[in-house]
Motif scaffolding. Structure first.
Motif, PDB file in Angstrom:
ATOM      1  N   GLU A  83       1.740  17.376 -11.440  1.00  0.00           N
ATOM      2  CA  GLU A  83       3.005  18.091 -11.651  1.00  0.00           C
ATOM      3  C   GLU A  83       3.716  18.179 -10.299  1.00  0.00           C
ATOM      4  O   GLU A  83       3.138  18.668  -9.324  1.00  0.00           O
ATOM      5  N   THR A 106       6.348  15.724 -14.549  1.00  0.00           N
ATOM      6  CA  THR A 106       4.909  15.494 -14.705  1.00  0.00           C
ATOM      7  C   THR A 106       4.636  14.025 -14.980  1.00  0.00           C
ATOM      8  O   THR A 106       5.434  13.341 -15.628  1.00  0.00           O
ATOM      9  N   THR A 142       1.046  19.309  -7.584  1.00  0.00           N
ATOM     10  CA  THR A 142      -0.178  19.936  -8.096  1.00  0.00           C
ATOM     11  C   THR A 142      -0.890  18.972  -9.038  1.00  0.00           C
ATOM     12  O   THR A 142      -0.261  18.318  -9.881  1.00  0.00           O
ATOM     13  N   LYS A 179      -3.481  18.806 -12.123  1.00  0.00           N
ATOM     14  CA  LYS A 179      -3.991  19.690 -13.169  1.00  0.00           C
ATOM     15  C   LYS A 179      -4.855  18.910 -14.147  1.00  0.00           C
ATOM     16  O   LYS A 179      -4.732  17.691 -14.272  1.00  0.00           O
ATOM     17  N   ASP A 180      -5.707  19.669 -14.856  1.00  0.00           N
ATOM     18  CA  ASP A 180      -6.578  19.090 -15.879  1.00  0.00           C
ATOM     19  C   ASP A 180      -6.032  19.486 -17.242  1.00  0.00           C
ATOM     20  O   ASP A 180      -5.865  20.673 -17.531  1.00  0.00           O
ATOM     21  N   ASP A 209      -3.947  24.462 -19.201  1.00  0.00           N
ATOM     22  CA  ASP A 209      -4.292  23.417 -18.237  1.00  0.00           C
ATOM     23  C   ASP A 209      -4.872  24.045 -16.973  1.00  0.00           C
ATOM     24  O   ASP A 209      -4.312  25.007 -16.430  1.00  0.00           O
ATOM     25  N   ASP A 210      -5.993  23.458 -16.505  1.00  0.00           N
ATOM     26  CA  ASP A 210      -6.688  24.014 -15.331  1.00  0.00           C
ATOM     27  C   ASP A 210      -6.087  23.485 -14.049  1.00  0.00           C
ATOM     28  O   ASP A 210      -5.745  22.302 -13.936  1.00  0.00           O
ATOM     29  N   PHE A 211      -5.978  24.359 -13.043  1.00  0.00           N
ATOM     30  CA  PHE A 211      -5.517  23.999 -11.706  1.00  0.00           C
ATOM     31  C   PHE A 211      -6.664  23.313 -10.955  1.00  0.00           C
ATOM     32  O   PHE A 211      -7.784  23.828 -10.913  1.00  0.00           O
ATOM     33  N   ARG A 254      -3.609  21.280  -4.925  1.00  0.00           N
ATOM     34  CA  ARG A 254      -2.200  20.966  -4.695  1.00  0.00           C
ATOM     35  C   ARG A 254      -1.987  20.526  -3.255  1.00  0.00           C
ATOM     36  O   ARG A 254      -2.850  20.717  -2.397  1.00  0.00           O
TER      37      ARG A 254
END
Length: 773
Positions: free
Chosen positions: A64, A73, A104, A106-107, A113-115, A118
């Protein structure tokens, strides 16, 4: 009430082109006809060593890229710790509201969505890059958590400040289009260059057929040939030789486009009853194997076997017992130019065959800068909005700018270049509203709305001068002409060889085949219609499509349809042309009537000099034209021409006339309105009929001078001719000329108000009006 002229006028502008870096060297910048637009570019290349986030020991990563309120994204990958994206994001500097760029990783998850980590960039430390500088090499950056501590995983990025001249610009995700979703929606807003298909005229010369087998042997067959190519179908006349070996020797003309997808299908048919035809044979010819000719030399004829299909127990079977044949000469004509535009404002006049092309004479550069004051074209969330893009067409090359989302003042600043082969050509620029932002034809069959169109004739431009003007975008609606906004363009026509360009003015406008073997007006109209259909169909199949309604508007399809407004405009154009001759006639009448005695005396002196020294007549005429041309040079047009509402009678047309112009063909209006329009057309046609009849009457009176239809009038004229021949033989020509001139210029006191004797004699001559029913 007419709108003020200023509203529809052309305005000269002074934009800041090329970022103020224009020099005499044209190679300094490929974007020197547009204003520079600053963008922050972020290229997300790939990641490695990403930490696992689910029970399978893997992750579904995506990136992102966030700048203030704008967020883009990448696509996500399933179960991959070393993904590759290679996507570019572009943020307009004018809309940047933050000093920090946040990238960033992300998953992707079902719930939230997991961080994963970044990378932050300070805008003040981002490098600048302007082509032709080499692209910035991507670097590996270690991911950080929200506190700024290093975590597992690295991201390869390149971040730089650039302009729209950057190579990454066309394919980048733009912050201006953040609301557009889906791959197809994004494709529909990007800039694109298209090429028209290569068009050929296909000539089918049907000569004769042999050994036809009609079902009814006891009657004389009425045979004709029907030819079909794609959606085009033509037929010959019924053969005059009503036998089983009919002859036609008739040409059928089609338009074919490369690559040749359709076959030419010919059927020989016998008219057995008024609404019943019997197929006597059929053949199919692939166009790939058809001869191509470049000049007027004849190509070889060939015999083709006709297949006849017979129905046996409900199934079609090929009947090969007896072979009927058809004799034809088929060729693809490379020496013609296939007209898909009107010849009055065509952008290309070259023949189809590339071997016949002459070298280019220059380069046309167009900078599409911006538009101002665009009208809302559709409603979204209760408010008017416009998503505008431009299309420019010159020669075979079409260009489409990117779509600027939801803006009445879009800034494109895109520059395009075309080779020029003839200065007497026209470039067309159209502005449209994009109705396909969320995927192809899912918008319920929506059509891109027209906002306006501009035509610029290259021969009206001075070479090497940059023209920067704001053109009014005018569209005619059933309720009148409407200004939809203004488009700001920069145009430059650069000539590579002045001698070659001047030589072009002595050449025929169209390729020589149009004059050696001319096509009829009806053929040209039909073939132009077929050519526009093929071009619009092929371009609508491109990705992203250039839609049918856009192509037809650019090619001016339908301009040949009846319009009361256009007929009036053309009539007043003719009167404008004749006004000069009428003005000269009025001036000469004043000379003859001695309104200004000094001028009349000077004309007498000039007349005597020219009669005594006739060798001075032509030099005097050409010297006079030269002096007029030099005198008018001071008032030469400084601006390119533009759409003129007064000339078009668009601002004074009656609402019913406009409603008639926008009516479908055949009509869809109620019968009482159609009857009223028909009666109006009859009254106009009646006046035209009277004028044509008067012209015919004058011509017949001339013919009757020697026809002895009126024996006394012809006898008087013949005796007059004999006396005139003797007098003119005896008298020197200069004396006759002087006497005639003095008689014409005589003083009013020697004139009568009654018509002259020759005019009285002419009006008494008979015409054939008496014989008319």
């Amino acid at each position: 009430m007419r709108p003020p002229l200023e509203e529809f006028s052309l305005k000269e502008t002074k934009p800041h082109l090329g970022g103020g870096k224009i020099t005499g060297d044209k190679l300094t910048s490929t974007y020197d006809l547009v204003e520079q637009m600053q963008y922050l570019y972020v290229r997300v290349v790939k990641a490695k060593d990403l930490p696992p986030k689910d029970v399978t020991g893997s992750c579904d990563p995506y990136v992102e890229v966030k700048m203030g309120n704008y967020k883009g994204t990448t696509r996500h990958f399933e179960k991959k710790t070393n993904p590759e994206w290679n996507q570019v994001f572009a943020f307009s500097k004018d809309r940047i509201q933050s000093s920090v760029l946040e990238v960033t990783v992300k998953d992707k998850d079902f719930v939230k969505d997991d961080f994963m980590g970044r990378v932050l960039f300070d805008l003040n430390e981002i490098p600048k890059r302007v082509p032709p500088d080499s692209p910035l090499a991507p670097q590996w950056y270690r991911l950080e958590d929200r506190k700024g501590d290093k975590v597992r995983g690295e991201l390869m990025l390149a971040v730089w400040m650039g302009t729209q001249a950057d190579e990454a610009f066309p394919e980048a995700w733009h912050s201006d289009a953040a609301t557009v979703t889906g791959i197809e929606g994004l494709a529909n807003i990007r800039s694109k260059v298209y090429l028209s298909p290569k068009l050929w005229y296909l000539r089918v010369n049907v000569i004769e057929a042999q050994d036809l087998q009609p079902t009814d042997k006891g009657r004389f067959p009425e045979v004709y040939v029907k030819a079909q190519l794609g959606n085009q179908a033509l037929r010959t006349r019924v053969s005059a030789s009503r036998t089983i070996n009919p002859m036609w020797n008739e040409d059928l003309m089609f338009v074919a486009a490369e690559p040749f997808e359709e076959h030419l299908i010919l059927t020989v048919e016998d008219r057995v009853a008024p609404n019943k035809d019997e197929v006597l044979g059929k053949c199919m010819i692939p166009l790939q194997y058809v001869d191509k000719r470049l000049d007027h030399k004849s190509v070889n004829t060939r015999w083709y076997n006709l297949e006849k299909h017979v129905v046996v127990e409900g199934e079609k079977k090929k009947d090969t017992k007896f072979a009927s044949r058809i004799h034809m000469r088929i060729c693809l004509e490379g020496g013609y130019h296939v007209l898909d535009e009107s010849t009055h404002y065509s952008s290309d006049l070259r023949p189809t065959a590339k071997q016949l092309w002459k070298s280019s004479i220059g380069v046309l550069e167009l900078g599409i800068l911006n538009a101002q004051g665009l009208m809302p074209m559709k409603t979204k969330d209760g408010r008017g909005t416009t998503d505008a893009y431009c299309v420019a067409k010159y020669g075979q090359k079409w260009v489409r700018t990117r779509t600027i989302i939801d803006s009445p003042t879009p800034k494109w600043n895109e520059q395009y270049t075309w080779e020029v082969f003839d200065p007497c050509t026209v470039i067309t620029i159209g502005v449209f509203d994009n109705c396909h932002l969320h995927g192809g034809d899912k918008a319920g069959g929506a059509r891109d709305s027209r906002i306006g169109k501009v035509r610029i004739r290259l021969s009206t431009l001075e070479t090497d001068r940059v023209y920067t003007h704001s053109y009014p975008l005018l569209v005619l609606y059933p309720n009148g002409v409407k200004k939809m906004g203004e488009i700001h363009l920069a145009v430059r026509f650069t000539c590579s060889s002045l001698l070659n360009m001047m030589h072009m003015y002595s050449q025929p406008l169209l390729p020589k085949m149009h004059y050696l073997h001319p096509l009829t007006v009806s053929q040209l109209d039909s073939l132009r219609h077929q050519a526009t259909q093929i071009v619009s169909m092929r371009l609508s199949r491109a990705e992203p499509p250039l839609r049918k309604e856009v192509v037809e508007y650019m090619l001016d399809v339908g301009s040949h349809m009846w319009s009361m407004r256009r007929s009036k405009a053309n009539f007043f154009r003719i009167m404008g042309v004749l006004s000069g001759i009428i003005a000269v006639g009025k001036w000469f009448d004043q000379i003859c009537n001695w309104k200004n005695p000094i001028t009349t005396v000077l004309i007498h002196i000039l007349f005597i000099i020219l009669v005594l020294y006739p060798e001075l007549i032509l030099p005097t005429v050409f010297l006079y034209l030269f002096l007029i041309g030099v005198w008018y040079y001071r008032w030469r047009p400084r601006h390119p021409p533009h759409m003129d509402t007064r000339l078009s009678h668009a601002d004074s047309a009656h609402p019913d006339e406009l409603d008639e112009e926008f009516d479908t063909f055949p009509t869809s209006r109620p019968s009482d309105i159609v009857r009223m329009r028909y009666d109006r057309l009859r009254s106009i046609a009646g006046r035209i009929q009277t004028v044509v009849g008067d012209l015919a009457t004058q011509g017949e009176r001339l013919q009757s001078l020697l026809s002895w239809r009126d024996p006394r009038a012809t006898a008087l004229f013949v005796i007059f001719c004999l006396i005139a021949a003797i007098v003119l033989y005896v008298t020197p020509f200069q004396v006759v000329a002087l006497l005639t001139g003095f008689y014409v210029l005589r003083h009013p006191r020697f004139r009568h108000k009654l018509p002259s004797v020759p005019l009285n004699f002419f009006r008494r001559l008979p015409a054939r009006t008496d014989c008319m029913l």
